[in-house]
Design an enzyme around this catalytic site. Structure first.
Site, PDB file in Angstrom:
ATOM      1  N   ASP A  17      -2.224  -1.251  10.136  1.00 14.17           N
ATOM      2  CA  ASP A  17      -2.434  -1.292   8.679  1.00 14.17           C
ATOM      3  C   ASP A  17      -3.086  -2.595   8.203  1.00 14.17           C
ATOM      4  O   ASP A  17      -3.476  -2.700   7.036  1.00 14.17           O
ATOM      5  CB  ASP A  17      -1.084  -1.175   7.945  1.00 14.17           C
ATOM      6  CG  ASP A  17      -0.545   0.240   7.953  1.00 14.17           C
ATOM      7  OD1 ASP A  17      -1.345   1.174   8.116  1.00 14.17           O
ATOM      8  OD2 ASP A  17       0.681   0.394   7.787  1.00 14.17           O
ATOM      9  N   LYS A  35       0.847  -1.211   0.000  1.00 11.35           N
ATOM     10  CA  LYS A  35       0.000   0.000   0.000  1.00 11.35           C
ATOM     11  C   LYS A  35       0.871   1.244   0.000  1.00 11.35           C
ATOM     12  O   LYS A  35       2.024   1.217   0.438  1.00 11.35           O
ATOM     13  CB  LYS A  35      -0.959   0.032   1.197  1.00 11.35           C
ATOM     14  CG  LYS A  35      -0.296   0.204   2.579  1.00 11.35           C
ATOM     15  CD  LYS A  35      -0.245   1.647   3.047  1.00 11.35           C
ATOM     16  CE  LYS A  35       0.542   1.844   4.309  1.00 11.35           C
ATOM     17  NZ  LYS A  35       1.775   2.404   4.388  1.00 11.35           N
TER      18      LYS A  35
HETATM   19  O1  C5P Z   1       0.269  -0.702  14.514  1.00  7.93           O
HETATM   20  P1  C5P Z   1       1.682  -0.954  14.137  1.00  7.93           P
HETATM   21  O2  C5P Z   1       2.307  -2.068  14.929  1.00  7.93           O
HETATM   22  O3  C5P Z   1       1.890  -1.090  12.675  1.00  7.93           O
HETATM   23  O4  C5P Z   1       2.472   0.375  14.565  1.00  7.93           O
HETATM   24  C1  C5P Z   1       3.869   0.425  14.669  1.00  7.93           C
HETATM   25  C2  C5P Z   1       4.245   1.642  15.508  1.00  7.93           C
HETATM   26  O5  C5P Z   1       3.894   2.845  14.835  1.00  7.93           O
HETATM   27  C3  C5P Z   1       3.526   1.722  16.829  1.00  7.93           C
HETATM   28  O6  C5P Z   1       4.215   1.020  17.838  1.00  7.93           O
HETATM   29  C4  C5P Z   1       3.507   3.213  17.108  1.00  7.93           C
HETATM   30  O7  C5P Z   1       4.751   3.625  17.631  1.00  7.93           O
HETATM   31  C5  C5P Z   1       3.387   3.823  15.733  1.00  7.93           C
HETATM   32  N1  C5P Z   1       1.986   4.137  15.359  1.00  7.93           N
HETATM   33  C6  C5P Z   1       1.366   5.199  15.976  1.00  7.93           C
HETATM   34  N2  C5P Z   1       0.059   5.492  15.639  1.00  7.93           N
HETATM   35  C7  C5P Z   1      -0.590   4.782  14.686  1.00  7.93           C
HETATM   36  C8  C5P Z   1       0.056   3.701  14.035  1.00  7.93           C
HETATM   37  C9  C5P Z   1       1.348   3.406  14.395  1.00  7.93           C
HETATM   38  O8  C5P Z   1       1.937   5.888  16.827  1.00  7.93           O
HETATM   39  N3  C5P Z   1      -1.837   5.119  14.391  1.00  7.93           N
END
Ligand code: C5P
Length: 314
Positions: free
Chosen positions: A141, A11
């Site tokens: 995501d 994406k």
């Molecule tokens: O959700 P995911 O594990 O992909 O996110 C990785 C990191 O990105 C999270 O630990 C966080 O630090 C940051 N993040 C965030 N806010 C979001 C998505 C991701 O702060 N909406």
């Protein structure tokens, strides 16, 4: 069926605005997400044991329990112990095309493929929204990666609303092979620098979401206006990534001098993408940037926007 092969697309973020803090240390976002034809293949095969195995043709991808695809399988086993006991575990084989730690949701898409594939192999009959609810427990995501296409995402990125498919637009991706940016670093640094601007009151949050819904990017998508979409590309994370990684800024600038609709960093980077009116213009832009920068460590891909997420590979 005891085995499935799934196509797991990457994406790009056509729009990424950071609005404020979300529970659990996350951020409240307003995004437009778009699937592209650059994709991994994820093969799942029932292995007759109670032990998942994960393998990948890229040595940059962990093949142990830290792999998001592996964690997706474990989550399914925990949620559906009866099906797990009945049908057993699977071997997960990932054929990587999507660059790793690139801001293209490659790992998230692999995990999404495991959720979709196990739903089939274990004959669970879960609906797409049910799978997406599970997916949100694993990563922000992953719900989008399941349904894909063009979508508006709010909350942490897991609250999705489909948008109309875009006109045929080509996309060029460019990335320095040895450069990775940690998503947690990008968001953490953004919070340090811009946390004082975050919106926190519920009414203000709602107002920002509504402003996004009625904003110019959503209107440009509704009008299928490729020129406008190109002009309105936006990513707040560029504010921290470009100063810290000048080579990404330089790559982005090199595209600005070519015949494209617009250029932006995807997600937390470091991949830069540009939109072009045709595959020929995309190819030409990638050649021009390649020749301008003449850097041996720079990879390019030309892809198309696609209207779907995880697909079974027939
Ligand atoms: O959700 P995911 O594990 O992909 O996110 C990785 C990191 O990105 C999270 O630990 C966080 O630090 C940051 N993040 C965030 N806010 C979001 C998505 C991701 O702060 N909406």
């Amino acid at each position: 069926m005891r085995s499935y092969s799934l196509i797991a697309p990457a994406k790009i973020n056509l729009y990424l605005e950071i609005i404020g803090n979300a529970p659990g240390g996350y951020h409240e976002l307003a995004m437009v997400l778009q699937s592209i034809s650059l994709a991994d293949r994820v093969h799942l095969r029932a292995n007759g044991t109670q032990q998942f195995h994960c393998a990948c043709n890229s040595n940059q991808v962990p093949q142990d329990k830290t792999n998001l695809a592996y964690r997706a399988a474990e989550l399914m086993a925990k949620q559906f112990p009866q099906a797990f006991n009945r049908y057993g575990a699977v071997d997960i084989n990932i054929e990587k095309q999507i660059p790793v730690a690139a801001g293209l949701a490659g790992g998230s898409s692999n995990a999404a493929a495991v959720l979709v594939g196990l739903n089939l192999i274990w004959q669970l009959g879960l609906t797409q929204p049910e799978l997406q609810e599970l997916a949100a427990q694993l990563g922000s995501d992953i719900p989008f990666c399941i349904s894909g296409g063009t979508a508006l995402a709010t909350g942490r990125g897991e609250m999705l609303e489909p948008l109309p498919d875009l006109p045929p637009i080509s996309v060029i991706l460019a990335k320095y092979r040895s450069l990775e940016i940690s998503t947690a670093w990008a968001y953490g640094t953004y919070r340090q620098k811009f946390g004082h601007t975050y919106v926190s009151e519920p009414e203000a949050l709602l107002e920002r979401r509504q402003r996004f819904h009625s904003g110019s990017m959503i209107a440009a998508i509704a009008h299928q206006d490729g020129q406008k979409i190109g002009q309105l590309l936006h990513n707040d994370l560029e504010k921290v990534a470009l100063p810290a990684y000048p080579q990404v800024a330089q790559l982005r600038s090199a595209f600005e001098n070519t015949d494209i609709l617009g250029v932006m960093m995807s997600g937390s980077g470091p991949t830069v993408f540009a939109l072009a009116e045709s595959p020929e213009k995309a190819q030409q832009a990638s050649i021009t940037v390649k020749n301008t920068l003449n850097h041996p460590d720079l990879d390019f891909w030309v892809a198309q926007l696609i209207p779907c997420g995880i697909q079974i590979d027939h």
